[in-house]
Design an enzyme around this catalytic site. Structure first.
Site, PDB file in Angstrom:
ATOM      1  N   ASP A  26       0.851  -1.198   0.000  1.00 44.04           N
ATOM      2  CA  ASP A  26       0.000   0.000   0.000  1.00 44.04           C
ATOM      3  C   ASP A  26       0.884   1.244   0.000  1.00 44.04           C
ATOM      4  O   ASP A  26       1.511   1.562   1.007  1.00 44.04           O
ATOM      5  CB  ASP A  26      -0.897  -0.059   1.246  1.00 44.04           C
ATOM      6  CG  ASP A  26      -1.695   1.220   1.449  1.00 44.04           C
ATOM      7  OD1 ASP A  26      -1.776   2.028   0.509  1.00 44.04           O
ATOM      8  OD2 ASP A  26      -2.239   1.388   2.555  1.00 44.04           O
ATOM      9  N   ASN A  28      -0.134   4.450  -0.536  1.00 40.24           N
ATOM     10  CA  ASN A  28      -0.721   5.747  -0.143  1.00 40.24           C
ATOM     11  C   ASN A  28      -1.427   5.717   1.203  1.00 40.24           C
ATOM     12  O   ASN A  28      -2.128   6.660   1.553  1.00 40.24           O
ATOM     13  CB  ASN A  28      -1.665   6.264  -1.239  1.00 40.24           C
ATOM     14  CG  ASN A  28      -2.924   5.400  -1.359  1.00 40.24           C
ATOM     15  OD1 ASN A  28      -3.039   4.377  -0.677  1.00 40.24           O
ATOM     16  ND2 ASN A  28      -3.856   5.806  -2.191  1.00 40.24           N
ATOM     17  N   ASP A  30      -3.938   3.998   2.475  1.00 40.95           N
ATOM     18  CA  ASP A  30      -5.392   3.838   2.657  1.00 40.95           C
ATOM     19  C   ASP A  30      -5.772   2.407   3.041  1.00 40.95           C
ATOM     20  O   ASP A  30      -6.951   2.061   3.084  1.00 40.95           O
ATOM     21  CB  ASP A  30      -6.159   4.285   1.398  1.00 40.95           C
ATOM     22  CG  ASP A  30      -5.877   3.394   0.189  1.00 40.95           C
ATOM     23  OD1 ASP A  30      -5.033   2.472   0.314  1.00 40.95           O
ATOM     24  OD2 ASP A  30      -6.490   3.615  -0.869  1.00 40.95           O
ATOM     25  N   ASP A  34      -1.646  -0.910  -3.938  1.00 44.51           N
ATOM     26  CA  ASP A  34      -1.821  -0.079  -5.129  1.00 44.51           C
ATOM     27  C   ASP A  34      -0.589  -0.164  -6.027  1.00 44.51           C
ATOM     28  O   ASP A  34       0.402  -0.829  -5.690  1.00 44.51           O
ATOM     29  CB  ASP A  34      -2.130   1.372  -4.727  1.00 44.51           C
ATOM     30  CG  ASP A  34      -1.169   1.888  -3.670  1.00 44.51           C
ATOM     31  OD1 ASP A  34       0.033   1.601  -3.799  1.00 44.51           O
ATOM     32  OD2 ASP A  34      -1.620   2.547  -2.708  1.00 44.51           O
ATOM     33  N   ASP A 207      -9.307 -14.177 -17.620  1.00 43.52           N
ATOM     34  CA  ASP A 207     -10.204 -14.640 -16.567  1.00 43.52           C
ATOM     35  C   ASP A 207     -11.346 -15.479 -17.166  1.00 43.52           C
ATOM     36  O   ASP A 207     -11.923 -15.109 -18.194  1.00 43.52           O
ATOM     37  CB  ASP A 207     -10.796 -13.400 -15.861  1.00 43.52           C
ATOM     38  CG  ASP A 207     -11.588 -13.742 -14.624  1.00 43.52           C
ATOM     39  OD1 ASP A 207     -10.994 -14.291 -13.694  1.00 43.52           O
ATOM     40  OD2 ASP A 207     -12.801 -13.454 -14.590  1.00 43.52           O
ATOM     41  N   GLU A 260      -7.239 -18.850 -17.830  1.00 42.29           N
ATOM     42  CA  GLU A 260      -7.828 -19.519 -16.677  1.00 42.29           C
ATOM     43  C   GLU A 260      -9.015 -20.307 -17.232  1.00 42.29           C
ATOM     44  O   GLU A 260     -10.133 -19.813 -17.277  1.00 42.29           O
ATOM     45  CB  GLU A 260      -8.299 -18.516 -15.621  1.00 42.29           C
ATOM     46  CG  GLU A 260      -8.776 -19.215 -14.363  1.00 42.29           C
ATOM     47  CD  GLU A 260      -9.897 -18.496 -13.629  1.00 42.29           C
ATOM     48  OE1 GLU A 260     -10.037 -18.725 -12.429  1.00 42.29           O
ATOM     49  OE2 GLU A 260     -10.668 -17.733 -14.249  1.00 42.29           O
TER      50      GLU A 260
END
Ligand code: GLC
Length: 517
Positions: A26, A28, A30, A34, A207, A260
């Site tokens: 992370d 930033n 939050d 990211d 996917d 997948e």
């Protein structure tokens, strides 16, 4: 470091590391991972020795299925950063010699996608509705779903809209299925691939690649039906991948895609990697196998038989963001982790491409996320009794307490209190850690497997063990309950996953590489 090109395309023997974006790093504060966080941690992955990374979806999304519900295929969700952050991350990865593949989700969009908003606002039978699978219901007033199909996440695969029609969703109701019988859908997804290829990605993870087409007459399923499944693996899907292959090949740099796909038979699986289709398909047979030498042997034999049908290259996968971590599957605790290391070392000796899932290199175990904090829609719809959150807990990087350097904010899933010894920092400082073992294994793999044949020779070995030879590399894994004799051909020990290899014998829960005598 420059990315070098050799005769074989890079993906054929790569070790690809799956980054579950919201749980990796992370940047930033939050509490959610990211792209900036990923970029900062790329040197760690270069040092670990992976060749490529696969990023789970980071596109704008209401996050009902953590990004597998895409509202805009050509942007970055503010939760994860910006397109500029993506470009910077990609450039840094390439500078470090790491290829980047991104997820593409073609089976369904988010219900927040502008197309779905248009479809809801439009009348039944309109072109806007035809991009999805809308149907009238059954029963006197259309109050029952069009057929009895069930969502993978549990419950009916249909949801009714205010004007009385129903739409199909093979996953959550917030993931409406696209209608692949509609040409506009093809054009749109082709364009999405081009968008990311133009930005420089090295490939895609597709996917639900066996989805997309559904039988047009939407035949109901009968209990124990042995007929071809009307929801999955329809023959038309292969035309899509033929076109995508041409599209990939029109770019330089061996761009690739890994499917997948979950098709019922080895033959059906192999069809996705015919020479004019996708380059790889995930091989989930190992991930489904128990801790057993006989089972591992069968996985290897069956895999070669399957890819051999079409002259493809194998892939190997022990875990991902959808399944219980293998250390836990193999019994948990120190034995579970020892077995996971042994399975990984065995996989890494095989020809083809290995996929690692973040945290595998730290020996993380499945976390028991309290029910009220679980976020997985498959848990809330009833298909997954525990939910998939337990393998998605953020990565521990440093320090003694949560969030262990993952970021500065409260992590989106709670991190266990006893992870201080499992952080990257702690394991980097310990020569005997799981992380150092993975580093050594990936380095050695680069050194000793270059130029080895793509075939393996299975060896006769002691009960409870599985052994094979690939050129002058010998790999033995012991899944039994007592120390076993090594095959005679096992010469100099190159690397073992535990301490118990000595005097021509291998301890339980251990794998090792040897130079052939
Ligand atoms: C794939 C993803 C999974 C997701 C599903 C629906 O199986 O791996 O996480 O929930 O597709 O998109």
């Amino acid at each position: 470091m420059q990315i070098t090109t050799s005769a074989a395309p890079w993906w054929q023997h790569s070790v690809c590391y799956e980054i579950y974006v919201r749980s990796f790093a992370d940047g930033n504060g939050d509490g959610v991972g990211d792209l900036v966080g990923i970029e900062q941690r790329l040197p760690y992955l270069a040092d670990l020795g992976v060749d490529s990374v696969w990023l789970t979806p980071f596109y704008p999304s209401p996050q009902h299925d953590h990004g597998y519900d895409v509202a805009d295929y050509r942007d970055v969700d503010p939760l994860f950063g910006t397109l500029a952050d993506f470009d910077a991350m990609l450039a840094t990865a390439h500078d470090l010699g790491i290829r980047v593949i991104v997820d593409v989700v073609p089976n369904h969009t988010s219900s927040e996608h502008p197309w779905f908003h248009e479809a809801l606002a439009a009348a039944p039978g309109s072109p806007a509705r035809d991009r999805y699978v809308f149907r009238d219901g059954t029963g006197r007033n259309g109050e029952r779903p069009p057929n009895n199909w069930v969502s993978v996440f549990g419950g009916p695969a249909w949801t009714r809209v205010p004007d009385g029609q129903w739409y199909l969703h093979l996953f959550d109701s917030q993931q409406p299925d696209l209608n692949w019988w509609n040409d506009e859908v093809h054009a749109e997804l082709d364009d999405v691939l081009r968008f990311w290829l133009d930005r420089g990605v090295d490939g895609f993870r597709v996917d639900v690649a066996h989805g997309l087409y559904k039988q047009p007459d939407l035949v109901p399923r009968k209990r124990g039906d042995r007929l071809p499944h009307p929801m999955w693996d329809q023959p038309e899907v292969h035309e899509v991948y033929r076109r995508w292959r041409k599209l990939l090949d029109s770019y330089d740099g061996d761009r690739m895609a890994v499917a997948e796909a979950c098709a019922g038979t080895p033959e059906a699986m192999a069809r996705y990697i015919r020479p004019d289709e996708l380059q790889q398909t995930f091989n989930f047979t190992w991930l489904e196998a128990p801790w057993s030498a006989a089972a591992f042997r069968k996985v290897v034999v069956d895999t070669f038989a399957s890819v051999g049908l079409v002259g493809g290259t194998p892939t190997w996968v022990l875990s991902n963001h959808d399944v219980v971590r293998e250390s836990t599957r193999y019994g948990g605790g120190p034995a579970g982790v020892a077995r996971a290391k042994a399975a990984a070392l065995t996989m890494l000796a095989l020809p083809g491409s290995s996929y690692l899932y973040q945290g595998e290199e730290l020996g993380l175990e499945q976390v028991d996320v309290p029910p009220h904090l679980r976020q997985d829609p498959a848990y809330h719809r009833g298909a997954e009794p525990e939910g998939r959150d337990g393998c998605r807990v953020p990565m521990p990087w440093s320090g003694d307490t949560a969030p262990y350097g993952f970021g500065t904010g409260e992590p989106w899933l709670p991190m266990p209190d006893d992870w201080a010894g499992l952080t990257v920092e702690a394991q980097q400082a310990d020569e005997h850690s799981t992380l150092q073992f993975f580093r050594r294994a990936l380095r050695l793999r680069r050194e000793v497997t270059v130029g080895l044949p793509d075939q393996v020779q299975l060896l006769d070995s002691a009960p409870g063990t599985f052994a094979f030879r690939r050129g002058d590399l010998v790999c033995v894994v012991s899944c039994g309950s007592r120390t076993a004799r090594l095959p005679d051909v096992a010469g100099e020990l190159l690397l073992a996953s535990g301490d118990g290899v000595a005097d021509g014998r291998i301890a339980p829960d251990t794998a090792a590489w040897f130079r052939a005598r």
